[in-house]
Design a protein around this motif. Sequence first.
Motif, PDB file in Angstrom:
ATOM      1  N   GLU A  16      77.495  42.800  38.086  1.00  0.00           N
ATOM      2  CA  GLU A  16      78.635  42.415  37.260  1.00  0.00           C
ATOM      3  C   GLU A  16      79.932  42.895  37.891  1.00  0.00           C
ATOM      4  OE1 GLU A  16      78.641  43.098  33.013  1.00  0.00           O
ATOM      5  OE2 GLU A  16      76.457  43.157  33.011  1.00  0.00           O
ATOM      6  N   ASN A  17      81.008  42.189  37.575  1.00  0.00           N
ATOM      7  CA  ASN A  17      82.319  42.651  38.012  1.00  0.00           C
ATOM      8  C   ASN A  17      82.780  43.787  37.089  1.00  0.00           C
ATOM      9  OD1 ASN A  17      83.184  41.368  35.663  1.00  0.00           O
ATOM     10  ND2 ASN A  17      84.596  39.991  36.679  1.00  0.00           N
ATOM     11  N   ASP A  21      82.741  40.360  32.839  1.00  0.00           N
ATOM     12  CA  ASP A  21      82.794  38.971  32.386  1.00  0.00           C
ATOM     13  C   ASP A  21      82.309  37.982  33.460  1.00  0.00           C
ATOM     14  OD1 ASP A  21      84.926  39.119  34.156  1.00  0.00           O
ATOM     15  OD2 ASP A  21      86.404  38.277  32.754  1.00  0.00           O
ATOM     16  N   ARG A  22      81.884  38.514  34.594  1.00  0.00           N
ATOM     17  CA  ARG A  22      81.279  37.727  35.670  1.00  0.00           C
ATOM     18  C   ARG A  22      80.043  38.455  36.160  1.00  0.00           C
ATOM     19  NH1 ARG A  22      83.654  32.652  37.390  1.00  0.00           N
ATOM     20  NH2 ARG A  22      85.621  32.615  36.287  1.00  0.00           N
ATOM     21  N   CYS A  23      79.057  37.684  36.569  1.00  0.00           N
ATOM     22  CA  CYS A  23      77.795  38.265  37.025  1.00  0.00           C
ATOM     23  C   CYS A  23      77.201  37.361  38.098  1.00  0.00           C
ATOM     24  CB  CYS A  23      76.847  38.349  35.838  1.00  0.00           C
ATOM     25  SG  CYS A  23      75.170  38.860  36.232  1.00  0.00           S
ATOM     26  N   GLU A  38      76.148  32.422  40.093  1.00  0.00           N
ATOM     27  CA  GLU A  38      77.248  33.142  39.458  1.00  0.00           C
ATOM     28  C   GLU A  38      77.377  32.672  38.012  1.00  0.00           C
ATOM     29  OE1 GLU A  38      81.999  34.133  39.987  1.00  0.00           O
ATOM     30  OE2 GLU A  38      81.175  32.374  40.983  1.00  0.00           O
ATOM     31  N   ARG A  40      79.584  33.399  34.087  1.00  0.00           N
ATOM     32  CA  ARG A  40      80.727  33.972  33.375  1.00  0.00           C
ATOM     33  C   ARG A  40      80.313  34.206  31.929  1.00  0.00           C
ATOM     34  NH1 ARG A  40      82.655  30.183  29.960  1.00  0.00           N
ATOM     35  NH2 ARG A  40      82.380  28.006  30.544  1.00  0.00           N
ATOM     36  N   TRP A  49      75.804  34.200  28.878  1.00  0.00           N
ATOM     37  CA  TRP A  49      76.173  33.979  30.281  1.00  0.00           C
ATOM     38  C   TRP A  49      76.082  32.486  30.568  1.00  0.00           C
ATOM     39  CZ3 TRP A  49      78.561  37.546  32.919  1.00  0.00           C
ATOM     40  CH2 TRP A  49      78.336  38.896  32.639  1.00  0.00           C
ATOM     41  N   VAL A  52      78.579  29.208  36.550  1.00  0.00           N
ATOM     42  CA  VAL A  52      79.892  28.821  37.050  1.00  0.00           C
ATOM     43  C   VAL A  52      79.771  27.726  38.109  1.00  0.00           C
ATOM     44  CG1 VAL A  52      81.942  29.658  38.266  1.00  0.00           C
ATOM     45  CG2 VAL A  52      80.840  31.108  36.575  1.00  0.00           C
ATOM     46  N   ILE A  74      81.825  34.184  46.727  1.00  0.00           N
ATOM     47  CA  ILE A  74      82.265  34.721  45.435  1.00  0.00           C
ATOM     48  C   ILE A  74      83.236  35.868  45.704  1.00  0.00           C
ATOM     49  CG2 ILE A  74      81.524  35.772  43.264  1.00  0.00           C
ATOM     50  CD1 ILE A  74      78.796  34.337  43.738  1.00  0.00           C
TER      51      ILE A  74
END
Length: 85
Positions: A16-17, A21-23, A38, A40, A49, A52, A74
């Motif tokens: 995850e970031n 909110d991103r993985c 990826e 979001r 999730w 993307v 990414i």
Amino acid sequence: MSGHIDKSWLVFRSIENSDHDRCVDLFQRPDGTFGFEEFRRDVEDVGEWTPVQYYSDIAYPTNDAALNAAIHVIPWLGEAIKSRH
């Protein structure tokens, strides 16, 4: 998981970031190939999730090859990996 990751594929790493909110999921298929996708997570998605891109369509011969490809396409992924070490 989404429709982009088949239930027969083994997800062995999720990254995850820093905003959570991103993985990126890294996975292995039953045929021995590897891939990634990826996702979001937005408020309007009720915490689910959502894919993307369609990166999961591409097969790589090794885990490292999939991870390197993911880092290349990414933008936030390389920094997320560095911050975990």
